[in-house]
Design an enzyme around this catalytic site. Structure first.
Site, PDB file in Angstrom:
ATOM      1  N   GLY A 157       8.668   3.364   6.277  1.00  0.00           N
ATOM      2  CA  GLY A 157       8.233   2.587   7.436  1.00  0.00           C
ATOM      3  C   GLY A 157       9.342   1.683   7.952  1.00  0.00           C
ATOM      4  O   GLY A 157      10.113   1.136   7.166  1.00  0.00           O
ATOM      5  N   ARG A 188       9.525  10.631   7.215  1.00  0.00           N
ATOM      6  CA  ARG A 188       9.178  10.986   5.840  1.00  0.00           C
ATOM      7  C   ARG A 188       9.472  12.469   5.648  1.00  0.00           C
ATOM      8  O   ARG A 188       9.250  13.274   6.545  1.00  0.00           O
ATOM      9  CB  ARG A 188       7.713  10.663   5.566  1.00  0.00           C
ATOM     10  N   ASP A 242       9.922   1.021  -1.638  1.00  0.00           N
ATOM     11  CA  ASP A 242       9.889   1.534  -3.002  1.00  0.00           C
ATOM     12  C   ASP A 242      10.073   3.051  -3.052  1.00  0.00           C
ATOM     13  O   ASP A 242      10.812   3.578  -3.883  1.00  0.00           O
ATOM     14  CB  ASP A 242       8.563   1.132  -3.653  1.00  0.00           C
ATOM     15  N   THR A 277      11.099  -3.522   3.817  1.00  0.00           N
ATOM     16  CA  THR A 277       9.677  -3.248   3.971  1.00  0.00           C
ATOM     17  C   THR A 277       8.948  -4.555   4.234  1.00  0.00           C
ATOM     18  O   THR A 277       9.213  -5.556   3.556  1.00  0.00           O
ATOM     19  CB  THR A 277       9.075  -2.563   2.725  1.00  0.00           C
ATOM     20  N   ASP A 330       6.029  -5.375   3.514  1.00  0.00           N
ATOM     21  CA  ASP A 330       5.036  -5.727   2.490  1.00  0.00           C
ATOM     22  C   ASP A 330       5.578  -6.618   1.379  1.00  0.00           C
ATOM     23  O   ASP A 330       4.803  -7.206   0.620  1.00  0.00           O
ATOM     24  CB  ASP A 330       4.442  -4.459   1.867  1.00  0.00           C
ATOM     25  N   ASP A 357       6.928  -5.895  -1.437  1.00  0.00           N
ATOM     26  CA  ASP A 357       6.364  -5.482  -2.721  1.00  0.00           C
ATOM     27  C   ASP A 357       7.267  -4.550  -3.525  1.00  0.00           C
ATOM     28  O   ASP A 357       6.791  -3.681  -4.244  1.00  0.00           O
ATOM     29  CB  ASP A 357       5.010  -4.803  -2.505  1.00  0.00           C
ATOM     30  N   ARG A 403      -1.242  -2.860   1.674  1.00  0.00           N
ATOM     31  CA  ARG A 403      -2.101  -1.904   0.968  1.00  0.00           C
ATOM     32  C   ARG A 403      -2.165  -2.184  -0.525  1.00  0.00           C
ATOM     33  O   ARG A 403      -3.198  -2.038  -1.149  1.00  0.00           O
ATOM     34  CB  ARG A 403      -1.590  -0.485   1.226  1.00  0.00           C
TER      35      ARG A 403
END
Length: 321
Positions: A12, A73, A104, A126, A128, A130, A172
């Protein structure tokens, strides 16, 4: 000896990716290297879709969202045959090392390429926030500020109509965006994947809050915690008097110019990536740990996994009652 590096963005998109592309390209050239930009992530790597990057070609992109190199992707890259094609292309084009900007999944792809013999470095990108191996990822700060701006606008309407405004944000598997924006906007409740809360508990908290003469409330919901639609349905069924509404921010959070912090961190990550490669380092993720820019080998990143701040989670609800 490294003379030429490749760079790609994968997964993303995130604000700050262009700043990182610029940083890697210009700093690598400052150090005497040439740079090849691979288009559309690992898919472009397999199919040899690339362009030479220069100081001029990366000019004027530091403030732009998205990614100059595009992203995609690649199912083919998940196969051994696909990864072998990518490796052979890198060898054929005399690319001595590869810098990957992504999350990740992108890091795991880089690690698999490393196993074939090409040195790789991952710069975390990213929204997120994470990724293991770093407390900060490019795009996170911008995303939080985008949510904050949107919620502040939504609050005006919620206040005008005496309603509970439910705002669903990305996250998510991790609740960093929800918690940080919730703290900053003064949300009454923040729902994150790391903390399981029933819809009844959400409603009860809002009831207690409104007993304090609050006429409107903000509920921030990370998509991985519960669907914003489920929260809306429950509130309509059990507390229609609160006049609940739902806003799903979605991809709005991915776009826009990077914040000052994201643009700055992109440059620092880029410098560390190039210097680490030139020092003989390889196969590592660049990260910020305890406010220091570090390179952590892929084999050790799982030792550095960071979660939401428990105190912030408790505090946002204490302040929101």
């Amino acid at each position: 000896m490294i003379k030429k590096i490749g760079i790609l963005t994968s997964g993303g998109d995130a604000p700050g990716m262009n700043a990182a592309i610029r940083g890697v390209t210009r700093y690598a050239m400052y150090k005497g290297l040439t740079v090849e930009g691979i288009l559309r992530g690992y898919d472009g790597l397999i199919h040899g879709d690339s362009t030479a990057l220069t100081r001029r070609s990366v000019g004027g992109i530091i403030h732009r969202g998205g990614t100059l190199l595009k992203t995609a992707r690649s199912e083919e890259f998940r196969t051994e045959e696909g990864r072998q094609k990518a490796y052979e292309w890198l060898q054929k084009n005399h690319i001595d090392a590869l810098v990957v900007i992504g999350g990740d999944g992108s890091m795991k792809g880089a690690e698999k390429l490393s196993a074939l013999g090409i040195p790789t470095i991952t710069i975390p990108g990213t929204i997120d926030n994470d990724m293991p191996g770093t407390e900060y990822t490019l795009g996170y700060d911008t995303a939080v500020n985008t949510v904050l701006e949107a919620v502040n606008r939504i609050r005006d309407t919620a206040s005008s109509h005496d309603r509970v405004a439910i705002v669903e944000v990305m996250g998510r598997h991790a609740g960093f965006i929800a918690l940080e924006s919730g703290m900053a906007c003064g949300a009454e409740i923040v729902l994150v994947p790391e903390k399981k809360v029933t819809l009844k508990e959400v409603a009860d908290h809002l009831v207690e809050s409104h007993k304090q003469w609050k006429m409107s409330s903000i509920v921030i919901v990370a998509e991985g915690a519960v669907s914003g639609c489920d929260v809306l349905t429950y509130m309509k069924q059990h507390h229609p008097e609160m006049n609940p509404s739902l806003t799903v921010l979605g991809y709005l959070q991915r776009g826009g110019a990077p914040s000052a912090r994201d643009a700055k961190m992109a440059g620092l990550f880029a410098q560390k990536a190039v210097d680490y490669l030139l020092s003989g380092g390889k196969d590592a993720v660049i990260g910020s740990i305890h406010d220091k820019i570090v390179a952590t080998p892929y084999t050790e990143v799982d030792k550095y996994k960071f979660t939401i701040d428990e105190n912030e989670y408790d505090l946002v609800h204490a302040l929101g009652t």
